[in-house]
Design an enzyme around this catalytic site. Structure first.
Site, PDB file in Angstrom:
ATOM      1  CG  LEU A   1      -1.977  -1.057   1.337  1.00 56.94           C
ATOM      2  CD1 LEU A   1      -2.676  -1.004   2.696  1.00 56.94           C
ATOM      3  CD2 LEU A   1      -3.002  -0.899   0.213  1.00 56.94           C
ATOM      4  CG  ASP A   2       0.402   4.314  -2.822  1.00 55.94           C
ATOM      5  OD1 ASP A   2       1.140   3.455  -3.315  1.00 55.94           O
ATOM      6  OD2 ASP A   2      -0.495   4.911  -3.446  1.00 55.94           O
ATOM      7  CE1 TYR A   3       3.667   9.199   0.314  1.00 53.06           C
ATOM      8  CE2 TYR A   3       3.547   9.820   2.632  1.00 53.06           C
ATOM      9  CZ  TYR A   3       3.473  10.157   1.287  1.00 53.06           C
ATOM     10  OH  TYR A   3       3.220  11.456   0.929  1.00 53.06           O
TER      11      TYR A   3
ATOM     12  CB  THR B   1      -2.727   3.653   1.166  1.00 51.16           C
ATOM     13  OG1 THR B   1      -2.634   4.348  -0.070  1.00 51.16           O
ATOM     14  CG2 THR B   1      -3.961   2.782   1.163  1.00 51.16           C
TER      15      THR B   1
ATOM     16  CE  LYS C   1      -2.473   7.682  -3.227  1.00 53.55           C
ATOM     17  NZ  LYS C   1      -1.194   7.386  -2.588  1.00 53.55           N
TER      18      LYS C   1
END
Ligand code: URA
Length: 239
Positions: A100-102, A104, A185
């Site tokens: 997961l993105d930092y 998220t 995104k």
């Protein structure tokens, strides 16, 4: 499984130090000191090291509620690694399932089952991942059908159809069946929306529910079975 192997797998001790502890009488089986490093463990044996019972952590899945500003990596980089939130006994054999993105938040798994890990992250198995999304301006109803088609999100990447459920003017759920880099995104970006916040609320049959942010839990056997089944794995081989 051999005693030294069990201990090194289920603690953060090396095989060498485990052997040393066994020979120093620090290991007990069912309350009795065992000096045999190659002792074959039986199903009901209770193993302790320095009088602390050691659980068998093999073959499990951990569900973690990822906070913002942690990275989905085994080691710290620009942000701290998610492994900081997980007991060190899991560090040797457990790996994160996807990323997961930092920024998220939400549900991310760790497992020591490499085949399950590979299948859960493979687009081939089309495992549904559902996210709660907040965007910067009014969500148009037309997005529901736009997202249900394949979308070109740049760099030659085309998304599989996604399901959008609008909750209110600026929040919605999106369900995707793959995990391209920054997929959500980029998908919203294509329609001129910025994603303000992103939280994964379910992964396949498992929901995040009320797991506290930054906390984790080991999935129940029933949940583990449902995950194995979702990627067509033979349950009997992994219990
Ligand atoms: N899509 C994104 O853009 N970011 C995530 O962290 C997960 C899916």
């Amino acid at each position: 499984m051999r005693l030294d192997c069990f201990l090194s797998r289920n603690t953060d001790c090396s095989r060498k130090s485990v052997k040393k502890y066994i020979l120093q009488s620090k290991v007990k089986i069912n309350g009795t000191v065992c000096l045999d490093v190659s002792y074959k463990i039986k199903e009901d044996d209770v193993i302790s090291l320095n009088d602390k019972v050691i659980d068998n952590i093999k073959n499990h899945v951990i569900a973690l509620n990822k906070p913002e500003n942690y990275i989905s990596s085994m080691v710290d980089e620009r942000y701290p690694s998610l492994m900081r939130l997980i007991d060190s006994k899991y560090h040797k054999t457990y790996r994160l399932v996807g990323r997961l993105d930092y920024d998220t938040t939400g549900l991310i798994f760790l497992t020591d089952n490499g085949i399950l890990n590979a299948r859960l992250t493979s687009p081939k198995y089309e495992i549904e991942k559902k996210y709660l999304v907040k965007v910067n301006h009014l969500l148009k109803d037309s997005l529901v059908s736009s997202f249900s088609e394949p979308n070109d999100i740049g760099r030659g990447e085309i998304t599989k159809p996604a399901k959008l459920e609008i909750i209110d003017s600026k929040s919605c759920y999106i369900t995707i069946k793959e995990g391209k880099y920054h997929e959500i995104k980029r998908l919203f970006g294509k329609y001129n929306y910025d994603v303000i916040s992103l939280k994964r609320v379910s992964f396949g049959p498992i929901e995040l529910k009320d797991l506290e942010i930054g906390k984790y839990r080991v999935l129940s056997e029933e949940e583990y079975i449902s995950l194995l089944r979702s990627v067509k794995m033979k349950v009997e081989e992994y219990l």
